[in-house]
Design a protein around this motif. Sequence first.
Motif, short mmCIF file in Angstrom:
data_model
loop_
_atom_site.label_atom_id
_atom_site.label_comp_id
_atom_site.label_asym_id
_atom_site.label_seq_id
_atom_site.Cartn_x
_atom_site.Cartn_y
_atom_site.Cartn_z
N SER A 1 0.83 -1.20 0.00
CA SER A 1 0.00 0.00 0.00
C SER A 1 0.87 1.25 0.00
O SER A 1 0.63 2.18 -0.77
N VAL B 1 2.10 1.73 -3.65
CA VAL B 1 1.22 2.10 -4.77
C VAL B 1 0.27 3.26 -4.48
O VAL B 1 -0.25 3.88 -5.40
N ASP B 2 0.04 3.57 -3.19
CA ASP B 2 -0.92 4.63 -2.87
C ASP B 2 -0.54 5.97 -3.50
O ASP B 2 -1.40 6.73 -3.93
N ALA C 1 -1.82 6.30 -6.99
CA ALA C 1 -3.26 6.51 -7.03
C ALA C 1 -3.61 7.95 -6.64
O ALA C 1 -4.45 8.58 -7.29
N ASN C 2 -2.96 8.47 -5.61
CA ASN C 2 -3.30 9.81 -5.15
C ASN C 2 -2.92 10.88 -6.15
O ASN C 2 -3.69 11.81 -6.40
N GLN D 1 -5.26 10.64 -9.02
CA GLN D 1 -6.66 10.77 -8.58
C GLN D 1 -7.51 9.60 -9.04
O GLN D 1 -8.58 9.74 -9.61
N THR D 2 -6.98 8.43 -8.79
CA THR D 2 -7.68 7.21 -9.16
C THR D 2 -7.47 6.21 -8.03
O THR D 2 -6.90 6.57 -7.01
N SER D 3 -7.95 4.98 -8.19
CA SER D 3 -7.60 4.00 -7.17
C SER D 3 -6.89 2.81 -7.82
O SER D 3 -7.15 2.47 -8.96
N VAL D 4 -5.94 2.27 -7.09
CA VAL D 4 -5.23 1.08 -7.53
C VAL D 4 -5.51 -0.01 -6.49
O VAL D 4 -5.09 0.10 -5.36
N ALA E 1 -2.70 11.08 0.86
CA ALA E 1 -4.08 11.50 1.04
C ALA E 1 -4.24 12.04 2.46
O ALA E 1 -3.55 11.60 3.38
N VAL F 1 -6.51 12.04 5.48
CA VAL F 1 -7.67 11.37 6.08
C VAL F 1 -8.59 12.40 6.74
O VAL F 1 -9.81 12.33 6.62
N GLN G 1 -5.19 5.61 -0.08
CA GLN G 1 -5.54 6.30 -1.33
C GLN G 1 -6.79 7.13 -1.12
O GLN G 1 -7.79 6.65 -0.60
N GLU G 2 -6.75 8.38 -1.58
CA GLU G 2 -7.86 9.29 -1.39
C GLU G 2 -9.16 8.74 -1.99
O GLU G 2 -10.22 8.84 -1.37
N GLU G 3 -9.08 8.15 -3.19
CA GLU G 3 -10.29 7.63 -3.82
C GLU G 3 -10.93 6.52 -2.98
O GLU G 3 -12.14 6.39 -2.91
N MET H 1 -10.65 6.29 0.28
CA MET H 1 -11.25 6.92 1.46
C MET H 1 -12.63 7.46 1.11
O MET H 1 -13.58 7.32 1.88
#
Lengths: 402, 172, 119
Positions: free
Chosen positions: A308, A311-312, A315-316, A319-322, A396, A398, C84-86, C88
């Motif tokens: 995580s 790869v996070d 994604a951030n 602006q997508t998710s993996v 990101a 939280v 990852q923001e998405e 969340m």
Amino acid sequence: MQVDIQSLETFNQLAYEGAEQATAMMAQMTGIDAAVDVTKITLMDRADVGEELAGQPFVGIQFGMEGVLNGDTTLVFEERCRDPIVEALPGGSSDGDMAESSVKEIGNIMMSGFIDGWADYLETTIEHSPPEYIEATGADVLPSADGVGSEQVFVFKSHIDWPGEDLNFYIYMLPEYTEMAEVMAANADTQSDAIPVDKLSVFNQMTREGTQKAAENVTAMTGIETDAEVTQISFAPIEDVPKQVDSKSYVGTVVEFDGTPSGYLSILFDETSAMNVAEALMPMEPDGEGFTSMHESAIEEMGNIMTSGFVDGWANVLQTSVEHTPPEVVHDMGQAIMDPLAAQVGQHQTHAFIIESRMQTDDLDFSCEIHALPDDAELKQALDDLEIERKDETEADVEKIF
Amino acid sequence: MKVYDGSSGTSTESQQERLKVGIAEYEVTTSGANLTTSGLGSCLGIAMYDEAAGVAGLVHVMLPSADEVDDTNEAKFADTGIELLVSEMERAGASTRHIEAKVAGGSDMLDFSQNGSGIGVRNVEQVEETLDSLNIPIVSQDVGGDHGRSLKLDGNSGDLTVKSANKGSQII
Amino acid sequence: MPEVLIADDSEFMRNLLREILEEDHQIVGEVENGVEAVEVYKEESPDLVMMDIVMPIRDGIEATDEIKSGDPDATVIMCTSVGQEEKMKEAVKAGADGYITKPFQKPSVIEAIEDAVGA
């Protein structure tokens, strides 16, 4: 500036053929029948070039190139190779100055072999300065990186193996980044599978953030502070991918990730490191001897959290998710862990980008390698989608969302 | 004082030539060399031996069929890799009527769900099919499972030593 | 003591959460995937669910969605390595009340629970 995958394949092939030619020259002169093991193009921080040489003594010859390939090329021999090589050279001798002169001579001829193919392909001449003899430990055998620390460069690296003797030598070609990118862009045939080179280095920087995040996670969980982290992105034929990892035994985790990009990711610890990490994580003494199921569970969770962390950031920024699958724990020969991943990717493409990170402590109680194999088309998509001004948005918040 | 002479028992072993076969590569020997390959996961090693002609060969393939990917490296695929090795062995004096095959590798230690059968299983199936079409018998095999393997083919005897990371070694 | 359900596929993580929580909570179940999480939630109606995201069979976001649509008053805290923001945002959409990223320390877990229960 755009570079297409076809031209990366072509340049990788040129480097491979150059290394083959250099090896053939050596065989002609000395009768030593060495084999080119891996050739890859890597985009990495200039300061990190040669980190895999750390701690070992080398001899080599180096020269500067001028023309379309502006920069330096170095032929690096493990010091243990020097005497057997010069003694195999008719008229060669391993005594003092004579040895140096013999290495220079062999090196000079080998390197001409390496460079000629490039000149022919690029339909130009590549001038080079007279070879200089070098003896040094580790990356110091390569041209100094002083003052160019965080600059990213393309490195063409070939690993040549002298079978039976377990001796290795390497060719490092370090062209100036801008000129190299221009040469590659000028040789792009089509725009259809073009990769924006500048974004590739931004992606590399994002991945470096991810590696640091993964290293911080290691520290937070185990108290182990890593001293060095290296991140690079390489391009190589799919059959060379498993060779990126040693054939010794590793323990680690493998996941498949899905999104922009998709692919496979392995986190590998050598056996000692795996034991150290697992025990640093476990709140109590393990039941039983050796690598227990509790160790395995600890490594599984470590792999999960490090994956995580790694790869996070992609994604951030994108602006997508993996997504990734739950980690599978593996304990096997390094190459045997990697070859199913390479084979999966190899069903659709002949070459692959390999995103590689390493972290370790100085005393080597802990070392860890991360290898990600993204699908070409999706990596290209990710680079197309990448907005360079968002490159620092890897984390990101939280609090902002909850 | 110990006297070292040419008759010591270990010297022939150490003098036997060793040729390393990389991924998507092959080697043929007519001089009884040891052919080795390491780190087979889902990849497969196909060892072939013609005792009468004294020719041995080993190929390390990665994917089942060359039809799937546009690639010129024949040794990368089970189908074209076997054909390539057989024709190279024939050039070295072997005959398909006498060639016997041993197969090892093709594990599926990782479960990547969406692709149906794992690549290891498909590699094994392709090898069986291609060898069958050439009428070459598989005399022994050690395939599948969830562990990696390294191989050594003794070019003198056709013995194939299969070593795994945690399950020891055996001769097949 | 408030009742808590732990859903995480890692035995190691379940142990860690149990150690952090058992002082002030009664642990009514420890499960390894989203399907079991929903089942045990329905049987036990705990006050709190600590929910991992990446789990086999069914992930934690889908499980949260189902728990929340059956019981809007449920309190679910995501407890995951995913930063990852998405993701969340997906968790918020599914109704999650809090989000803890691994690796975590005990105080941040306690704080997240207080925030979620207080809200």
